[in-house]
Design an enzyme around this catalytic site. Structure first.
Site, PDB file in Angstrom:
ATOM      1  N   GLN A  11       1.061  -0.651   0.290  1.00 30.87           N
ATOM      2  CA  GLN A  11       0.307  -0.006  -0.141  1.00 30.87           C
ATOM      3  C   GLN A  11       1.242   1.175   0.287  1.00 30.87           C
ATOM      4  O   GLN A  11       1.966   1.446   0.428  1.00 30.87           O
ATOM      5  CB  GLN A  11      -0.616   0.005   1.156  1.00 30.87           C
ATOM      6  CG  GLN A  11      -2.124   0.093   0.989  1.00 30.87           C
ATOM      7  CD  GLN A  11      -3.083   0.449   1.879  1.00 30.87           C
ATOM      8  OE1 GLN A  11      -3.313  -0.629   2.611  1.00 30.87           O
ATOM      9  NE2 GLN A  11      -3.751   1.257   2.829  1.00 30.87           N
ATOM     10  N   SER A  91       3.688  -6.392   2.615  1.00 29.65           N
ATOM     11  CA  SER A  91       2.703  -6.426   3.185  1.00 29.65           C
ATOM     12  C   SER A  91       1.942  -7.299   2.419  1.00 29.65           C
ATOM     13  O   SER A  91       1.618  -8.173   1.993  1.00 29.65           O
ATOM     14  CB  SER A  91       2.683  -5.311   3.666  1.00 29.65           C
ATOM     15  OG  SER A  91       1.048  -4.802   4.613  1.00 29.65           O
ATOM     16  N   LEU A  92       0.701  -5.892   1.796  1.00 30.99           N
ATOM     17  CA  LEU A  92       0.672  -5.995   0.802  1.00 30.99           C
ATOM     18  C   LEU A  92       0.040  -6.917  -0.345  1.00 30.99           C
ATOM     19  O   LEU A  92      -0.267  -7.820  -0.449  1.00 30.99           O
ATOM     20  CB  LEU A  92      -0.892  -4.995   0.470  1.00 30.99           C
ATOM     21  CG  LEU A  92      -2.113  -5.058  -0.528  1.00 30.99           C
ATOM     22  CD1 LEU A  92      -2.781  -5.967  -0.158  1.00 30.99           C
ATOM     23  CD2 LEU A  92      -1.995  -3.736  -1.358  1.00 30.99           C
ATOM     24  N   ARG A 116      -9.582  -7.685   3.388  1.00 35.76           N
ATOM     25  CA  ARG A 116      -8.279  -7.485   3.860  1.00 35.76           C
ATOM     26  C   ARG A 116      -8.818  -5.898   4.089  1.00 35.76           C
ATOM     27  O   ARG A 116      -8.873  -5.187   5.408  1.00 35.76           O
ATOM     28  CB  ARG A 116      -7.563  -7.432   3.467  1.00 35.76           C
ATOM     29  CG  ARG A 116      -6.270  -7.632   4.284  1.00 35.76           C
ATOM     30  CD  ARG A 116      -4.551  -7.570   3.811  1.00 35.76           C
ATOM     31  NE  ARG A 116      -3.108  -7.739   4.739  1.00 35.76           N
ATOM     32  CZ  ARG A 116      -2.767  -6.868   4.399  1.00 35.76           C
ATOM     33  NH1 ARG A 116      -2.822  -6.013   3.083  1.00 35.76           N
ATOM     34  NH2 ARG A 116      -1.433  -6.889   4.734  1.00 35.76           N
ATOM     35  N   HIS A 200      -0.237  -2.770  10.990  1.00 37.59           N
ATOM     36  CA  HIS A 200       0.899  -3.880  11.400  1.00 37.59           C
ATOM     37  C   HIS A 200       1.019  -3.331  12.958  1.00 37.59           C
ATOM     38  O   HIS A 200       2.413  -3.127  13.597  1.00 37.59           O
ATOM     39  CB  HIS A 200       1.743  -3.673  10.555  1.00 37.59           C
ATOM     40  CG  HIS A 200       2.470  -4.386   8.897  1.00 37.59           C
ATOM     41  ND1 HIS A 200       1.210  -5.554   8.911  1.00 37.59           N
ATOM     42  CD2 HIS A 200       2.183  -3.710   7.952  1.00 37.59           C
ATOM     43  CE1 HIS A 200       1.672  -5.510   7.720  1.00 37.59           C
ATOM     44  NE2 HIS A 200       1.346  -4.747   7.300  1.00 37.59           N
ATOM     45  N   GLN A 249       0.290 -11.702   9.959  1.00 40.44           N
ATOM     46  CA  GLN A 249       0.637 -10.106   9.147  1.00 40.44           C
ATOM     47  C   GLN A 249       0.077  -8.999   9.376  1.00 40.44           C
ATOM     48  O   GLN A 249       0.795  -7.886   9.400  1.00 40.44           O
ATOM     49  CB  GLN A 249       0.830 -10.650   7.306  1.00 40.44           C
ATOM     50  CG  GLN A 249       1.255  -9.284   6.681  1.00 40.44           C
ATOM     51  CD  GLN A 249       1.005  -9.521   5.248  1.00 40.44           C
ATOM     52  OE1 GLN A 249      -0.217  -9.492   5.117  1.00 40.44           O
ATOM     53  NE2 GLN A 249       1.907  -9.788   4.818  1.00 40.44           N
TER      54      GLN A 249
END
Length: 309
Positions: A11, A91-92, A116, A200, A249
């Site tokens: 992102q 991440s994503l 998500r 996170h 995650q």
């Protein structure tokens, strides 16, 4: 040349029109035409192409948007003969990496990233927070700061992106205190990130719980190539392990620097950032003995194809 790995951005890599040059490539077109159906997001393809930016950057839109554009770009590379031997995603970006490794089908990744994004935005609305990028401070010092600041609220390390580049995340008051403590510990810069939530961090606990049922219902397959997890900075050994780690995650730090080091120790020295933006290329600049390519626009994609086909 050693081994080739595809890296997928997360992102904040998005931009309005990030798909437009891909319509020149038949191997992307078929995929791009199915974005709305696969994600279930009304007119997402139009939002990607034409914005407005504030609509694209909404977490529930941007997560499936980046994932779909990244997979379309991957399709162009693979069809041209640029085939990775390993992969990782920031991440994503881990969802697109799992598609590349054969663990997830593209349409499943589309639905999971939409869910998500929706769950993370709901958490952000209920639990306001933010993120700070710390430049010029080591992980140990950052961890000391967030531990002290957590006495007044939830805050933690969110990303370990490179040596001397750490991101922290949490509720506003403890995040501000942690930033001040990091300055005292020698951080050269403390930069507020333009994000809509404390990604996170412990504030995302409800999103992780909500995502669990969607992950349980999804089909996961065994990895066809090495794929490194954000959570462990180690190889994902099975589809079941991938499923478990994707839940973790959401609240765990992204161990990006360690993930890249894992790939390098495994013989990878050539990397392609597959998808929008140049963030991951920037993080690789200071590493010796690696070649890094991009795909963020037509010129970059053509240069990558010329070098690697």
């Amino acid at each position: 040349m050693g081994r080739l790995a595809f890296l997928f951005p997360g992102q904040a890599s998005q931009s309005v029109g990030m798909d437009k040059f891909l319509w020149d490539y038949p191997d992307a077109v078929d995929f791009l035409e199915r974005i709305d159906d696969m994600t279930g997001v009304h007119k997402l393809s139009e939002i990607i192409s034409n914005g407005p930016a504030e609509t694209l950057t909404r977490t529930d839109n941007v997560q499936p948007a980046i994932t779909m554009v990244s997979i379309a770009t991957m399709n162009v590379l693979v069809a041209a003969g640029v085939k990775p031997e390993g992969t990782a995603g920031h991440s994503l970006g881990e969802y697109a990496a799992l598609v590349t490794a054969g663990v997830l089908l593209p349409e499943i990744a589309a639905k999971l990233t939409r869910i998500r994004g929706e769950l993370m935005q709901e958490c952000a609305d209920r639990h306001p927070g933010g993120m700070l990028a710390l430049i010029g401070i080591g992980l140990a010092s950052a961890e000391e700061a967030v531990k002290e600041a957590s006495s007044i609220g939830p805050v933690g390390v969110a990303n370990v992106n490179a040596e001397g580049q750490v991101v922290i995340s949490g509720a506003r008051a403890p995040l501000e205190k942690a930033g001040e403590l990091c300055k005292k510990k020698g951080a050269r810069r403390v930069i507020p990130l333009q994000v809509s939530g404390a990604w996170h961090s412990p504030l995302m606990k409800d999103a992780a719980s909500g995502l669990e049922s969607a992950l349980d219902d999804a089909g996961f397959y065994e990895p066809e190539m090495p794929v490194v997890s954000n959570v462990t900075a180690d190889l994902i050994r099975s589809g079941d392990e991938a499923k478990k780690l994707l839940k973790e995650q959401v609240t765990s730090p992204v161990l990006w620097a360690a993930s890249i080091e894992k790939l390098r120790r495994s013989g990878f020295d050539t990397f392609v950032e597959v998808g929008p933006g140049k963030v991951l290329q920037g993080l690789m600049k200071r590493l010796d003995g690696v070649r890094v390519y991009g795909t963020h626009d037509k010129e970059a994609l053509e240069d990558t194809l010329s070098a690697l086909v």
